[in-house]
Design an enzyme around this catalytic site. Structure first.
Site, PDB file in Angstrom:
ATOM      1  N   SER A 260      -4.333   2.735   2.031  1.00 54.05           N
ATOM      2  CA  SER A 260      -3.935   3.196   0.495  1.00 54.05           C
ATOM      3  C   SER A 260      -2.501   2.824   0.367  1.00 54.05           C
ATOM      4  O   SER A 260      -1.588   2.612   1.461  1.00 54.05           O
ATOM      5  CB  SER A 260      -4.298   4.492   0.370  1.00 54.05           C
ATOM      6  OG  SER A 260      -3.365   5.226   1.178  1.00 54.05           O
ATOM      7  N   LYS A 261      -1.984   3.247  -0.730  1.00 57.00           N
ATOM      8  CA  LYS A 261      -0.448   3.208  -1.078  1.00 57.00           C
ATOM      9  C   LYS A 261       0.154   4.218  -0.315  1.00 57.00           C
ATOM     10  O   LYS A 261       1.335   3.980   0.244  1.00 57.00           O
ATOM     11  CB  LYS A 261      -0.242   3.550  -2.678  1.00 57.00           C
ATOM     12  CG  LYS A 261       0.357   2.552  -3.293  1.00 57.00           C
ATOM     13  CD  LYS A 261       0.688   2.874  -4.717  1.00 57.00           C
ATOM     14  CE  LYS A 261       0.141   2.021  -5.862  1.00 57.00           C
ATOM     15  NZ  LYS A 261       0.115   2.610  -7.100  1.00 57.00           N
ATOM     16  N   ARG A 262      -0.353   5.251   0.026  1.00 56.47           N
ATOM     17  CA  ARG A 262       0.220   6.356   0.808  1.00 56.47           C
ATOM     18  C   ARG A 262       0.481   5.929   2.290  1.00 56.47           C
ATOM     19  O   ARG A 262       1.466   5.983   2.901  1.00 56.47           O
ATOM     20  CB  ARG A 262      -0.414   7.717   0.813  1.00 56.47           C
ATOM     21  CG  ARG A 262       0.466   8.738   1.341  1.00 56.47           C
ATOM     22  CD  ARG A 262       0.170  10.163   1.291  1.00 56.47           C
ATOM     23  NE  ARG A 262      -0.897  10.479   0.309  1.00 56.47           N
ATOM     24  CZ  ARG A 262      -1.897  11.016   0.483  1.00 56.47           C
ATOM     25  NH1 ARG A 262      -2.222  11.367   1.703  1.00 56.47           N
ATOM     26  NH2 ARG A 262      -2.887  11.377  -0.342  1.00 56.47           N
ATOM     27  N   LYS A 265       3.327   3.440   2.948  1.00 54.70           N
ATOM     28  CA  LYS A 265       4.484   3.924   2.981  1.00 54.70           C
ATOM     29  C   LYS A 265       4.717   4.406   4.365  1.00 54.70           C
ATOM     30  O   LYS A 265       5.740   4.341   4.889  1.00 54.70           O
ATOM     31  CB  LYS A 265       4.761   5.154   2.078  1.00 54.70           C
ATOM     32  CG  LYS A 265       5.839   4.983   0.954  1.00 54.70           C
ATOM     33  CD  LYS A 265       6.011   6.071   0.194  1.00 54.70           C
ATOM     34  CE  LYS A 265       7.066   5.986  -0.909  1.00 54.70           C
ATOM     35  NZ  LYS A 265       7.292   7.102  -1.640  1.00 54.70           N
TER      36      LYS A 265
END
Ligand code: GLU
Length: 505
Positions: A260-262, A265
């Site tokens: 995911s985007k998280r 990061k």
């Protein structure tokens, strides 16, 4: 054998995720291996979530990766390739389903359904809109509403649902998983046409795949739950179903959940091939391209997520992937994202890229930094010497920047390396004098001069070489000093030594 036709059918609701890029890649590899056609179709029926920039992001990402479509919004005989432009085509199929009672009208509002769902939930039950509930709801199974339809649909706001049979075993198959069998009683009467008149994913997807003569459907595992509904639609239309293959997910590096985007990061890795400007959150998310990865390295990595070439080889160009790819070698188990691996793959690709290509890329980096340097021969010699230490092209430049511009001297650092400032300055003046009077490329003479100077000043020659390196590079790193001297102009060598003298003042 029939012409292989596959399609990549993204919904333009956001940027292209690398998981979807992998779906595109597998479709592309399969099509090219089989000398078939790779088609792009935008599934843009969900107008509420439609984002115009998303189409561009998807097309530009594929272009950057070198994945070319044989048919798509730009060309092809089976268009339009955007579902929003195919509304007129869907109409007759909807009529057919209604006529055959394979579909029916429903009038429940979103709020009403929401309330019913909550009531079921409170009782610990799951609400399914199907044979078990539809009689009590607002639809054409209910006499009252049936009459309403007959009296010219007084209800303007209606939707059309799929009539899922009461208890039918839906038997299909997946190339990887084999037989898939499900009892229809657990299925929802999926919405086929929304209140705004737009058809939904399931219906458009089946009609388009059929009309576009798609032979194989390769898509992400997250779509497996929709398979029985698609299957039922093919059955209702009496159409032959293409062969289906659901690709395993790409998991985050812990092996839990979709990347995911998280995670992106946390892991410091992008999840988009190229940058995405988020106009709502007003920020730009960088992609693999911006971070310096090669498109073929990204594709190489994605290919290894879920596909096992069955040999030792791990580094593949796109051409080699096409030659080696086969559906049978796709794994069932989900693949885990690994930053070390993608960096390693990029490193390997940098080692096998042609010198000409790397020279072109280094020159682009130079241009971005507004450094104008046109000596290709020098750039090539530098690349040959430095590439093994680099994972990215920009690192070649970082490691060799002193060939292209004067170093930024760190005064304290320089002073720390110096034995005796006064003596050192004198030595540097003598070195300047030598460069002024002799041919810098006469290394024999230069070595002799340094040797003599060392004896005269009672120093090790090593110290003199260190002074030269500090002057020309700014630090005690870099390529062989004689190569550096050869590549720099005499006037630049002298200027740089002067700069050190100035620092020592
Ligand atoms: N439109 C779907 C998506 O956004 C594609 C599903 C399919 O390939 O059938 O991924």
């Amino acid at each position: 054998m029939k012409n292989i036709r596959v399609r990549f059918a993204p919904s333009p609701t956001g940027p292209l995720h690398i998981g979807n890029l992998r779906t595109a890649l597998f479709n592309y590899l399969f099509a090219k291996k089989k000398k078939g056609s790779f088609i792009i179709r935008f599934e843009d029926t969900d107008r509420d979530r439609y984002i115009k920039a998303s189409e561009k992001h998807i097309l530009n990402s594929l272009k950057w990766c070198g994945i070319k479509a044989d048919e798509g919004p730009e060309k092809g005989n089976y268009g339009p390739y955007r579902q929003s432009k195919r509304k007129h085509i869907y109409k007759k199929y909807v009529k057919y389903l209604l006529k055959k009672n394979y579909a029916y009208y429903a009038f429940d509002s979103k709020d009403e359904l929401k309330q019913i769902r909550t009531e079921y939930k409170d009782k610990g039950k799951l609400f399914i809109y199907n044979y078990s509930t539809r009689k009590h709801l607002k639809n054409s199974f209910n006499n009252f509403y049936y009459n309403k339809i007959r009296t010219k649909k007084k209800h303007k706001k209606y939707i059309i649902r799929l009539n899922v049979p009461v208890s039918k075993t839906i038997k299909g198959s997946d190339i990887l998983r084999g037989a898939i069998s499900i009892n229809s009683k657990v299925l929802d009467d999926k919405v086929l046409v929304k209140a705004d008149g737009n058809v939904t994913y399931h219906l458009a997807n089946v009609i388009d795949d059929h009309l576009m003569k798609i032979t194989h459907v390769l898509k992400g595992e997250e779509w497996i739950s929709s398979f029985p509904i698609l299957h039922l639609l093919y059955y209702y239309f009496h159409w032959k179903m293409p062969k289906f293959l659901h690709l395993p997910l790409i998991l985050n590096s812990c092996g839990k959940g979709k990347l995911s985007k998280r995670n992106s990061k946390q892991l410091n890795i992008p999840i988009f091939p190229i940058k995405w400007k988020d106009t709502i959150k007003l920020k730009t998310l960088l992609g693999y391209r911006e971070l310096g990865y090669f498109p073929d390295a990204l594709l190489n990595m994605l290919a290894l997520f879920g596909w096992n070439p069955g040999c030792e080889q791990e580094i593949f160009s796109l051409k080699e992937l096409i030659a080696t790819f086969s559906l049978e070698d796709i794994n069932l188990s989900s693949a885990r994202f690994d930053k070390k691996k993608i960096d390693w793959i990029n490193h390997r690709h940098l080692q096998i890229k042609s010198i000409d290509e790397l020279t072109r890329l280094v020159k682009l980096c130079l241009k971005e930094k507004k450094i104008y340097f046109n000596n290709d021969k020098t750039i090539k010699q530098i690349i040959v010497r430095i590439r093994s230490q680099c994972t990215f092209v920009y690192q070649i430049l970082e490691k060799a920047i002193y060939f292209f511009k004067k170093p930024n001297f760190n005064k304290n650092y320089i002073k720390k390396q110096i034995i005796n400032r006064k003596r050192t300055k004198k030595i540097l003046f003598l070195i300047i004098e030598w460069f002024n009077n002799y041919d810098k490329n006469n290394f024999k003479l230069l070595r002799l001069f340094l040797a003599k100077l060392a004896v005269k000043k009672n120093l090790k020659i090593h110290y003199l070489l260190k002074l030269l390196r500090l002057s020309l590079v700014g630090k005690l790193v870099g390529l062989e000093i004689l190569f550096i001297i050869k590549k720099l102009k005499t006037q630049d060598i002298i200027k740089r030594i002067c700069n050190v003298i100035w620092v020592l003042n």
